[in-house]
Design a protein around this motif. Sequence first.
Motif, PDB file in Angstrom:
ATOM      1  N   ARG A 135      30.400  32.933  36.360  1.00 14.89           N
ATOM      2  CA  ARG A 135      30.996  34.274  36.198  1.00 14.89           C
ATOM      3  C   ARG A 135      31.073  34.891  37.597  1.00 14.89           C
ATOM      4  O   ARG A 135      30.084  35.256  38.206  1.00 14.89           O
ATOM      5  CB  ARG A 135      30.176  35.134  35.234  1.00 14.89           C
ATOM      6  N   VAL A 136      32.297  34.960  38.070  1.00 13.51           N
ATOM      7  CA  VAL A 136      32.545  35.251  39.476  1.00 13.51           C
ATOM      8  C   VAL A 136      32.975  36.704  39.665  1.00 13.51           C
ATOM      9  O   VAL A 136      33.848  37.198  38.955  1.00 13.51           O
ATOM     10  CB  VAL A 136      33.669  34.307  39.982  1.00 13.51           C
ATOM     11  N   LEU A 137      32.329  37.373  40.616  1.00 14.72           N
ATOM     12  CA  LEU A 137      32.792  38.706  41.028  1.00 14.72           C
ATOM     13  C   LEU A 137      33.526  38.561  42.349  1.00 14.72           C
ATOM     14  O   LEU A 137      32.960  38.078  43.334  1.00 14.72           O
ATOM     15  CB  LEU A 137      31.592  39.657  41.186  1.00 14.72           C
ATOM     16  N   ILE A 138      34.795  38.959  42.358  1.00 10.12           N
ATOM     17  CA  ILE A 138      35.611  38.884  43.571  1.00 10.12           C
ATOM     18  C   ILE A 138      35.465  40.198  44.336  1.00 10.12           C
ATOM     19  O   ILE A 138      35.570  41.279  43.756  1.00 10.12           O
ATOM     20  CB  ILE A 138      37.096  38.644  43.184  1.00 10.12           C
ATOM     21  N   ILE A 139      35.214  40.091  45.644  1.00 14.69           N
ATOM     22  CA  ILE A 139      35.087  41.286  46.499  1.00 14.69           C
ATOM     23  C   ILE A 139      36.077  41.144  47.660  1.00 14.69           C
ATOM     24  O   ILE A 139      36.195  40.068  48.244  1.00 14.69           O
ATOM     25  CB  ILE A 139      33.653  41.394  47.089  1.00 14.69           C
ATOM     26  N   ALA A 176      35.937  28.673  36.157  1.00 13.97           N
ATOM     27  CA  ALA A 176      35.053  29.835  36.147  1.00 13.97           C
ATOM     28  C   ALA A 176      35.781  31.034  35.522  1.00 13.97           C
ATOM     29  O   ALA A 176      36.995  31.016  35.342  1.00 13.97           O
ATOM     30  CB  ALA A 176      34.627  30.178  37.576  1.00 13.97           C
ATOM     31  N   VAL A 177      35.012  32.071  35.218  1.00  9.47           N
ATOM     32  CA  VAL A 177      35.563  33.293  34.644  1.00  9.47           C
ATOM     33  C   VAL A 177      35.492  34.393  35.694  1.00  9.47           C
ATOM     34  O   VAL A 177      34.475  34.523  36.377  1.00  9.47           O
ATOM     35  CB  VAL A 177      34.721  33.724  33.409  1.00  9.47           C
ATOM     36  N   VAL A 178      36.567  35.152  35.848  1.00  8.41           N
ATOM     37  CA  VAL A 178      36.545  36.292  36.769  1.00  8.41           C
ATOM     38  C   VAL A 178      35.903  37.473  36.034  1.00  8.41           C
ATOM     39  O   VAL A 178      36.495  38.063  35.132  1.00  8.41           O
ATOM     40  CB  VAL A 178      37.968  36.643  37.260  1.00  8.41           C
ATOM     41  N   ALA A 179      34.675  37.813  36.434  1.00  5.40           N
ATOM     42  CA  ALA A 179      33.937  38.881  35.763  1.00  5.40           C
ATOM     43  C   ALA A 179      34.381  40.257  36.240  1.00  5.40           C
ATOM     44  O   ALA A 179      34.141  41.266  35.576  1.00  5.40           O
ATOM     45  CB  ALA A 179      32.449  38.707  36.018  1.00  5.40           C
ATOM     46  N   GLY A 180      35.048  40.315  37.396  1.00  4.48           N
ATOM     47  CA  GLY A 180      35.532  41.590  37.901  1.00  4.48           C
ATOM     48  C   GLY A 180      36.027  41.446  39.323  1.00  4.48           C
ATOM     49  O   GLY A 180      35.838  40.398  39.953  1.00  4.48           O
ATOM     50  N   ILE A 181      36.682  42.504  39.781  1.00  5.09           N
ATOM     51  CA  ILE A 181      37.200  42.527  41.152  1.00  5.09           C
ATOM     52  C   ILE A 181      36.761  43.845  41.787  1.00  5.09           C
ATOM     53  O   ILE A 181      37.077  44.916  41.277  1.00  5.09           O
ATOM     54  CB  ILE A 181      38.744  42.400  41.154  1.00  5.09           C
TER      55      ILE A 181
END
Length: 191
Positions: free
Chosen positions: A119-123, A145-150
């Motif tokens: 569960r990936v958080l993109i910054i 993977a799953v994009v958990a948020g940006i």
Amino acid sequence: MELLKQKIMKEGIVLSGQVLKVDSFLNHQMDPQLMMEMGREFARRFANEGVNRILTIESSGIAPAIMTALVMEVPMIFARKQKSLTLRDDIYVQEVFSFTKQEKNEITIAKKFIKPGDRVLIIDDFLAHGEAAFGLARIAEQAGAVVAGIGIVIEKSFQQGADKLSAAGYRVESLARIASLDNNEVRFVEE
Ligand code: 5GP
């Protein structure tokens, strides 16, 4: 985030072409205390998303991303930008167009650092047309993977990136949202 907005008002320089220069605290010289506060804020906003990886892109995304990773106690990975690549099977590759630099880059991540089910958080430092964020999201999804948020430090809300990412179903959280840079003046979105 009030502290960030004050810093932008005090030190940001509007360049022609709707670009904001913040090289005194984010893009060249960096302000570590402010970075830490940003890391805390991203960690707070995404606390319930089950994040186990932070993903960013070199180079200016690295500082806010590592602070967020430090607070969330997870690893941080930065995608590398490359001009042209020889074919390799140990990396994921996506193409990203930079409007500020008017050039196409390939961004890459080693397959060993991102796994199905993560569960990936993109910054990232800036959100304009969403090219970089979409490229990172596609790379995460390519890995299963799953994009958990940006999480974005400075969103230029007058450009299309935030709307496009939200329309694609991603949760976008920006610490400062700029409504306009017209007349060389920074105007924030009223929140
Ligand atoms: P996008 O991919 O969303 O079109 O643009 C985001 C990327 O372009 C960011 O990673 C950032 O490096 C760069 N960028 C876009 N707009 C600005 C800006 O106004 N100022 C700065 N310093 N970088 C920007």
